[in-house]
Design a protein around this motif. Sequence first.
Motif, PDB file in Angstrom:
ATOM      1  N   ALA A 106      -5.569   4.730   2.546  1.00 43.24           N
ATOM      2  CA  ALA A 106      -6.198   3.650   1.771  1.00 43.24           C
ATOM      3  C   ALA A 106      -6.901   4.207   0.539  1.00 43.24           C
TER       4      ALA A 106
ATOM      5  N   LEU B  93     -11.018   0.120   2.001  1.00 48.36           N
ATOM      6  CA  LEU B  93     -10.701  -1.200   1.458  1.00 48.36           C
ATOM      7  C   LEU B  93     -11.876  -1.751   0.654  1.00 48.36           C
TER       8      LEU B  93
ATOM      9  N   TYR C   7      -2.138  -3.187   0.112  1.00 51.56           N
ATOM     10  CA  TYR C   7      -2.158  -2.587   1.441  1.00 51.56           C
ATOM     11  C   TYR C   7      -1.266  -3.434   2.341  1.00 51.56           C
TER      12      TYR C   7
END
Length: 371
Positions: free
Chosen positions: A124, A155, A167
Amino acid sequence: MRNGSINHAQKLAQASAPRVQETRGNSEYDALRCAQLFAAGPVFARVALTEASQDDQVAEKIVARLLEDPIYLTGAEAVAVLLARAGVRHVFAYAGTSELALCDAVDRTELISLNNGRGDKESAFLAAGGSLLQPNRAAAILHGARGLTNAAGGLADARRNEAGTVYVVGLPSTGSMRFLPPHGEPHLIEAMGNFARWAWEASAVPAEKEKAAEEYIAKFLEAIATAARQPYGPVLFGVPQDVAEARWLSLAVFARACADFGGEAELPAVGRALELLQAARRPLFLVDDYALHYDGIHEELDRVTRLLGAPVLQLRYRRGPMLFERLRSERVGHFVGWLNQFSAAHRALLDDADLLITVEDRNIYRRVVGD
């Protein structure tokens, strides 16, 4: 469609065109390669095939045959090709279970590479970093639920730092979700969507596949466009394992969606804004430093304020040392300085203005600018 997306889609078609006639194996076409050919729609597919074969009639026949034949993509293949079409060059993943089909599809797609992120959280962050200067240059495939929950901090940081990235979350199969397997979690995308700019989760493949395919492709194109819309930010796209693995998206539907999607249409609000600008006699611009993050902002701000004869003020923080970029009159001719709520001259500018235009006003609080 943005010019950048057109260029990426054309390159994808050109990369696939020379080998599209080799795609028949075991009496079936390689659906992923066909999808790459149609990434910019049937017209560009024909152009790419003509360039490859030097025969326009042959190209036309191939396009017609491919669109007429029952060729179906998996949900994972559609995602992979649309990521490459958007200009994503690197996808980070920590391959496990429900996201394996997604990883495999990306690995087989031209012009895009699959990279081992060595962890979902790490993937991420890597995707956000890769998209920090330009949105949708990198993306991540995350595992649902353990991977996405582990990546929650990444995130949230991606949103805070305006990293425009997609994502894709590999969820458990819809057939097993009701048993709540160890790697599943109810309402995962809905809950984690609070940390993203946009979120959507695909449902099980219904009997009426064409309508569902149209929605699936449209939603993923929307996800990509949202990540790249200012202010940039991360988006979540949830794909159950059975949706990712099953062949259910018609190539004809995919090609039509790619041809039809043209980016943002002009909103009625734009016309209303132009009317306000034309009617204003004493407009005033107030700019927050967030705006200076965007390419070309100085030139456009200088151009529009000169046309309108409007002065420009910039928000000033007074809570200790802040290393924010400051406008300069050499770049924006009508810049008159940082807003000082205690300045009689600045208060007069505000009082006299008949139209106040704020640019990136997220930090224009009363405690910062006054009443």
